[in-house]
Motif scaffolding. Structure first.
Motif, PDB file in Angstrom:
ATOM      1  N   ILE A 276     116.244  29.454 137.611  1.00  0.00           N
ATOM      2  CA  ILE A 276     116.425  30.832 137.933  1.00  0.00           C
ATOM      3  C   ILE A 276     115.724  31.121 139.328  1.00  0.00           C
ATOM      4  O   ILE A 276     116.402  32.147 140.052  1.00  0.00           O
TER       5      ILE A 276
ATOM      6  N   LYS B 205     113.905  38.864 138.453  1.00  0.00           N
ATOM      7  CA  LYS B 205     113.774  38.137 137.095  1.00  0.00           C
ATOM      8  C   LYS B 205     112.993  36.903 137.281  1.00  0.00           C
ATOM      9  O   LYS B 205     112.775  36.471 136.266  1.00  0.00           O
TER      10      LYS B 205
ATOM     11  N   THR C 129     110.676  35.495 133.846  1.00  0.00           N
ATOM     12  CA  THR C 129     111.162  34.134 133.447  1.00  0.00           C
ATOM     13  C   THR C 129     109.934  33.177 133.337  1.00  0.00           C
ATOM     14  O   THR C 129     109.767  32.478 132.447  1.00  0.00           O
TER      15      THR C 129
ATOM     16  N   VAL D  83     112.797  27.783 134.835  1.00  0.00           N
ATOM     17  CA  VAL D  83     112.229  28.640 135.815  1.00  0.00           C
ATOM     18  C   VAL D  83     112.849  28.207 137.184  1.00  0.00           C
ATOM     19  O   VAL D  83     112.933  28.983 138.060  1.00  0.00           O
TER      20      VAL D  83
ATOM     21  N   SER E 109     115.577  36.296 131.252  1.00  0.00           N
ATOM     22  CA  SER E 109     114.341  35.592 131.483  1.00  0.00           C
ATOM     23  C   SER E 109     114.233  34.652 130.108  1.00  0.00           C
ATOM     24  O   SER E 109     113.492  33.538 130.204  1.00  0.00           O
TER      25      SER E 109
END
Length: 171
Positions: free
Chosen positions: A164, A18, A22, A161, A79
């Motif tokens: 993630i 992911k 993202t 970002v 995302s």
């Protein structure tokens, strides 16, 4: 729900990827610019996680189309979420406001999906039969609050970002 159609290793492989979606959503939603090298690094991290995960597969991977659609939808939603949170933070919202906003819509979505699958009724019936469940719910909720607060602090300070990337790397 995807696990009703695909096995766990297949889900983990998809969810491990992911970071790249993202970054793409961050470009579209928050006007972030990433270099080719950054995309290459993100793709390399994803492929490394895929190789690490697939090295441990004991079962044949399951690729039911319904399960793949569900897990892909989940990755796409994952995302969008940190990028939406980042955008809300930039508008001046507090960590508590963003947490409440995010979890309110998650509550609605999960209630609808578990009601549609029939899992909600089973969970409520189980909760009514198990006296110890309230204790576990309180402990889980407390730990979740600390984890979500930490995650929100990362999103607020460094962006979606990076958040993630950290959640992907902790796996």
């Amino acid at each position: 729900m995807a696990l009703n159609y695909i096995n766990f290793p297949t889900k983990v492989v998809f969810r491990s990827c992911k970071l790249v979606p993202t970054m793409i959503v961050a470009t579209l939603m928050n006007k972030k610019v990433f270099s080719s090298a950054e995309y290459l690094c993100a793709f390399s991290v994803c492929m490394g996680l895929v190789m690490f995960t697939t090295a441990d597969w004991q079962l044949t991977p399951s690729f039911n189309p319904i399960g793949l659609v569900l897990v892909t939808t989940s990755v796409f939603a994952d995302s969008i979420l940190p990028n939406a949170q980042e955008r809300i933070f930039k508008s001046g919202a507090s960590r508590l406001e963003v947490t409440m906003f995010t979890n309110f819509f998650t509550l609605i979505a999960m209630t609808i999906s578990t009601l549609a699958s029939g899992d909600l009724i089973g969970a409520v019936e189980h909760a009514l039969r198990d006296d110890q469940l309230l204790f576990y719910i309180i402990v889980y909720t407390s730990i979740s609050y600390v984890a979500i607060s930490s995650y929100m602090a990362i999103v607020k300070r460094f962006g979606g970002v990076v958040a993630i990337c950290l959640t992907t790397l902790r796996k």
